[in-house]
Design a protein around this motif. Sequence first.
Motif, mmCIF file in Angstrom:
data_model
loop_
_atom_site.group_PDB
_atom_site.id
_atom_site.type_symbol
_atom_site.label_atom_id
_atom_site.label_comp_id
_atom_site.label_asym_id
_atom_site.label_seq_id
_atom_site.Cartn_x
_atom_site.Cartn_y
_atom_site.Cartn_z
ATOM 1 N N TRP A 41 -7.422 -1.726 -2.238
ATOM 2 C CA TRP A 41 -7.047 -0.321 -2.025
ATOM 3 C C TRP A 41 -8.212 0.489 -1.449
ATOM 4 C CZ3 TRP A 41 -2.613 2.392 -2.092
ATOM 5 C CH2 TRP A 41 -2.712 3.790 -2.101
ATOM 6 N N TRP A 42 -9.392 0.347 -2.072
ATOM 7 C CA TRP A 42 -10.516 1.190 -1.695
ATOM 8 C C TRP A 42 -11.370 0.601 -0.573
ATOM 9 C CZ3 TRP A 42 -10.214 5.936 -3.294
ATOM 10 C CH2 TRP A 42 -9.588 6.215 -4.513
ATOM 11 N N SER A 71 -2.212 -4.080 4.269
ATOM 12 C CA SER A 71 -1.043 -3.278 3.887
ATOM 13 C C SER A 71 -0.241 -3.924 2.761
ATOM 14 C CB SER A 71 -0.142 -3.051 5.107
ATOM 15 O OG SER A 71 0.302 -4.295 5.636
ATOM 16 N N PRO A 103 -8.677 -1.102 3.383
ATOM 17 C CA PRO A 103 -7.472 -0.302 3.680
ATOM 18 C C PRO A 103 -6.596 -0.902 4.773
ATOM 19 C CG PRO A 103 -9.443 0.760 4.562
ATOM 20 C CD PRO A 103 -9.922 -0.361 3.692
ATOM 21 N N ARG A 113 0.809 -1.209 0.000
ATOM 22 C CA ARG A 113 0.000 0.000 0.000
ATOM 23 C C ARG A 113 0.850 1.271 0.000
ATOM 24 N NH1 ARG A 113 -5.305 0.265 0.654
ATOM 25 N NH2 ARG A 113 -6.210 2.290 1.152
#
Length: 205
Positions: A114-115, A121, A118, A51
């Motif tokens: 990603w969205w 990692s 979260p 991330r």
Amino acid sequence: MPADAANRLAQIATALQLDRGRWIWLLIILLVLDAVLGLGDSVSQLLRYDRSAIAGGGWWRLLTAHIVHLDFHHLALNELGLVLMWSLFAQDYDAVEWCAIVLAGALAISSGLWWLSPRVSWYVGTSGVLHSVMAAGIAKHFAERSWDRWILGVGLCAKLAWEQWGRAPAPLIVVDAHLYGACCGFGMGTALSLRMAIIRHRPRA
């Protein structure tokens, strides 16, 4: 080789969808996954979904994360899954369609992490994309009313539900990736099946 033995091997290859030269493509995929693992931890660190690294501009990780594995055991499990998916669904789509399904699945998984996740990692592995493959194949089986469509469909839904709500996931297994991959794969499979149905029923000039 005796003719009977050759015929048996040919029947096995057909049953596993490894005939017509398809086994070559499966072998290439397996070798690529093996090669990536063999390149070592430094390459894995460079290719995995990370991330903070993606936020810093490492956008290639959205795709390359899905060919990286933790270790040989992780790789072997995913390769066995790949062989199983291949034997069930390889002939359901052509090479271009499968590439679109895999690419869309990889991007959907990384975007979902990603969205929507979260807290994740970092991530590696092919299992999410394998769920895309399975769901796309199931969509095609539903479109063609294959005898096994309900068995496969209910089995996949039950697996995803169990992972999400039935128990705590095993360490290092990102079950959200399976869910995102399956949703994307089913959507892609449905779209491609509808497209094929429209083409088949289009009046000829």
